[in-house]
Design an enzyme around this catalytic site. Structure first.
Site, PDB file in Angstrom:
ATOM      1  CB  CYS A   1      -8.459  -3.950   4.136  1.00 42.01           C
ATOM      2  SG  CYS A   1      -8.331  -5.437   3.123  1.00 42.01           S
TER       3      CYS A   1
ATOM      4  CG  HIS B   1      -4.247  -2.329   3.147  1.00 43.91           C
ATOM      5  ND1 HIS B   1      -4.282  -2.687   4.477  1.00 43.91           N
ATOM      6  CD2 HIS B   1      -4.735  -3.371   2.454  1.00 43.91           C
ATOM      7  CE1 HIS B   1      -4.774  -3.917   4.577  1.00 43.91           C
ATOM      8  NE2 HIS B   1      -5.067  -4.347   3.369  1.00 43.91           N
TER       9      HIS B   1
ATOM     10  CD  GLU C   1      -2.998   0.338   6.124  1.00 41.20           C
ATOM     11  OE1 GLU C   1      -3.053  -0.900   6.169  1.00 41.20           O
ATOM     12  OE2 GLU C   1      -3.894   1.037   5.597  1.00 41.20           O
TER      13      GLU C   1
END
Length: 191
Positions: A78, A169, A171
């Site tokens: 990002c 993202h 994660e």
């Protein structure tokens, strides 16, 4: 294998957790001297202008460029993608200017236009879950850049040698396969 997560702003804890799950020792990086013993580095999402300012304030610009010149892998997610980009649409200045891509900030709209989708990524068998939050996209890639994923024809993940960038993202999901992909890049560097 020791992978750092630049801990100036953004989803640091989530990346640390994902890298541990991917089989690496993961450490937060708050000082430039901590880069010395790393095999790879993640620049997380957050706010690219803020992260860029903190990189300059804490003297990370040249050490990060040297890290890249040594071919040590860097993964920008990002805002991290914007930090890596050689060109940012509508801006004269860049941050690190390492990856031969042109990034467009907030390309998918504001916070309320954030979304999740399943995304096919080259080099990963089944689609991964991708979370887009005020995400950038890659408007243009240079000759040596491999497009890894697109969403509705827009480039959302790419790799240039030791540099990896994703608009989304990874994660923020339970799927750590993109982190495994990055860990494999780091293993190749170490070999």
């Amino acid at each position: 294998m020791k992978i750092g997560v630049l801990a100036l702003q953004g989803a640091v804890a989530e990346h640390l957790s994902m890298m541990e799950r991917a089989g690496a020792e993961a450490v937060p990086v708050k000082r430039t001297d901590e880069l010395a013993d790393l095999d790879g580095l993640i620049i997380p999402g957050g706010e690219s202008t803020t992260i860029g300012k903190l990189i300059r304030t804490y003297g990370f610009t040249e050490p990060l460029r040297s890290f890249s010149q040594e071919r040590r892998p860097i993964f920008g997610t990002c805002a991290g993608l914007i930090i890596l980009a050689k060109e940012i649409a509508g801006q004269a200045d860049t941050h690190l200017g390492l990856m031969d891509i042109r990034a467009a900030r907030n390309a998918f709209g504001r916070q309320r236009e954030s979304f999740e989708t399943d995304l096919a990524v080259k080099g990963i068998d089944d689609p991964i879950r991708a979370v887009f939050i005020r995400a950038p996209l890659i408007e243009q890639v240079g000759e040596g850049v491999e497009v890894l994923a697109t969403h509705r024809e827009d480039i959302v993940a790419a790799r240039e040698e030791h540099l990896l960038a994703a608009s989304f993202h990874p994660e923020l999901t339970e799927d750590h396969r993109l982190h495994v992909y990055f860990a494999d890049m780091v293993r190749q560097y170490r070999a």
